[in-house]
Design a protein around this motif. Structure first.
Motif, PDB file in Angstrom:
ATOM      1  N   ALA A  40     -35.149 -32.541  28.888  1.00 18.16           N
ATOM      2  CA  ALA A  40     -34.312 -31.454  28.384  1.00 18.16           C
ATOM      3  C   ALA A  40     -32.940 -31.951  27.928  1.00 18.16           C
ATOM      4  CB  ALA A  40     -34.158 -30.368  29.441  1.00 18.16           C
ATOM      5  N   SER A  41     -32.513 -33.122  28.407  1.00 18.51           N
ATOM      6  CA  SER A  41     -31.241 -33.672  27.945  1.00 18.51           C
ATOM      7  C   SER A  41     -31.317 -34.042  26.467  1.00 18.51           C
ATOM      8  CB  SER A  41     -30.824 -34.891  28.775  1.00 18.51           C
ATOM      9  OG  SER A  41     -31.637 -36.008  28.477  1.00 18.51           O
ATOM     10  N   ALA A  46     -37.409 -28.118  26.157  1.00 16.81           N
ATOM     11  CA  ALA A  46     -38.274 -28.574  27.248  1.00 16.81           C
ATOM     12  C   ALA A  46     -37.950 -27.855  28.552  1.00 16.81           C
ATOM     13  CB  ALA A  46     -38.145 -30.084  27.441  1.00 16.81           C
ATOM     14  N   ALA A  47     -36.728 -27.381  28.707  1.00 17.75           N
ATOM     15  CA  ALA A  47     -36.322 -26.679  29.929  1.00 17.75           C
ATOM     16  C   ALA A  47     -37.021 -25.331  30.076  1.00 17.75           C
ATOM     17  CB  ALA A  47     -34.812 -26.482  29.942  1.00 17.75           C
ATOM     18  N   MET A  93     -33.079 -38.312  23.711  1.00 22.59           N
ATOM     19  CA  MET A  93     -32.553 -38.427  25.081  1.00 22.59           C
ATOM     20  C   MET A  93     -31.534 -39.563  25.150  1.00 22.59           C
ATOM     21  SD  MET A  93     -35.917 -37.623  27.463  1.00 22.59           S
ATOM     22  CE  MET A  93     -36.184 -39.325  27.755  1.00 22.59           C
ATOM     23  N   TYR A  94     -31.784 -40.614  24.402  1.00 21.94           N
ATOM     24  CA  TYR A  94     -30.873 -41.756  24.378  1.00 21.94           C
ATOM     25  C   TYR A  94     -29.532 -41.372  23.747  1.00 21.94           C
ATOM     26  CZ  TYR A  94     -28.935 -46.225  22.831  1.00 21.94           C
ATOM     27  OH  TYR A  94     -28.099 -47.287  22.599  1.00 21.94           O
ATOM     28  N   PHE A  95     -29.577 -40.776  22.575  1.00 21.73           N
ATOM     29  CA  PHE A  95     -28.345 -40.503  21.846  1.00 21.73           C
ATOM     30  C   PHE A  95     -27.567 -39.305  22.373  1.00 21.73           C
ATOM     31  CE2 PHE A  95     -30.403 -43.107  18.520  1.00 21.73           C
ATOM     32  CZ  PHE A  95     -29.392 -44.041  18.371  1.00 21.73           C
ATOM     33  N   ASN A 100     -25.794 -43.473  28.082  1.00 23.01           N
ATOM     34  CA  ASN A 100     -26.814 -44.400  27.577  1.00 23.01           C
ATOM     35  C   ASN A 100     -26.281 -45.393  26.558  1.00 23.01           C
ATOM     36  OD1 ASN A 100     -28.916 -43.398  29.134  1.00 23.01           O
ATOM     37  ND2 ASN A 100     -29.468 -41.869  27.614  1.00 23.01           N
ATOM     38  N   THR A 101     -25.104 -45.116  26.009  1.00 22.69           N
ATOM     39  CA  THR A 101     -24.566 -45.999  24.974  1.00 22.69           C
ATOM     40  C   THR A 101     -23.191 -46.530  25.344  1.00 22.69           C
ATOM     41  OG1 THR A 101     -23.551 -44.163  23.766  1.00 22.69           O
ATOM     42  CG2 THR A 101     -25.800 -44.766  23.137  1.00 22.69           C
ATOM     43  N   GLU A 102     -22.833 -47.598  24.672  1.00 21.17           N
ATOM     44  CA  GLU A 102     -21.476 -48.126  24.798  1.00 21.17           C
ATOM     45  C   GLU A 102     -20.535 -47.150  24.091  1.00 21.17           C
ATOM     46  OE1 GLU A 102     -20.635 -50.700  26.582  1.00 21.17           O
ATOM     47  OE2 GLU A 102     -22.628 -51.466  27.004  1.00 21.17           O
ATOM     48  N   ALA A 103     -19.257 -47.438  24.089  1.00 17.82           N
ATOM     49  CA  ALA A 103     -18.252 -46.543  23.507  1.00 17.82           C
ATOM     50  C   ALA A 103     -18.516 -46.243  22.027  1.00 17.82           C
ATOM     51  CB  ALA A 103     -16.860 -47.140  23.683  1.00 17.82           C
TER      52      ALA A 103
END
Length: 135
Positions: A40-41, A46-47, A93-95, A100-103
């Motif tokens: 869901a993130s 999906a929630a 979900m990654y983005f 999940n990411t650097e600055a």
């Protein structure tokens, strides 16, 4: 693209995804709810699915995608589209999670490394779609 390279592009992610899906079918409700929260993130809709059944639903979907990649009678274009859509969902979900990411918002942090690798599945899906007719 040769038939051998097409078979490799389909078999490796197909077997991996099908195995992952089979492992999720019938998962305990607590684990299912955790998987749903993570999904869901990236995909808020999906929630809305029942938390105790989410893992099983996801497992069936993953198994179907993996099977479509493994089935030679499914066109590469269709199997690639399924793989691209699936990996695109994982990449949301990654983005959508800043941890999940650097600055810079692109390069993976240590927490995002496992999800960032899904870009390879997206590339495989796009390559299969670009082939046009089934090979």
């Amino acid at each position: 693209m040769s038939k051998l390279s097409t078979a490799i592009l389909r078999a490796v992610p197909g077997a991996f995804i099908a195995n992952s899906g089979i492992g999720k079918i019938g998962m305990p409700a607590e684990y299912s709810a955790g998987v749903q929260q993570a999904a869901a993130s990236g995909i808020p809709a999906a929630a809305k699915l029942p938390a105790d059944k989410f893992g099983t639903y996801l497992g069936y979907a993953e198994t179907a995608i993996g099977a479509s990649l493994l089935a030679p009678f499914v066109s590469s274009k269709l199997a690639g589209a399924g793989l691209a859509a699936f990996s695109g969902g994982l990449l949301t979900m990654y983005f959508r999670n800043p941890e999940n990411t650097e600055a810079d918002g692109i390069r993976p942090s240590q927490e995002g490394l496992s999800l960032s690798k899904d870009v390879f599945m997206l590339a495989i899906g796009l390559a299969l779609m670009a082939q046009g007719k089934n090979k």
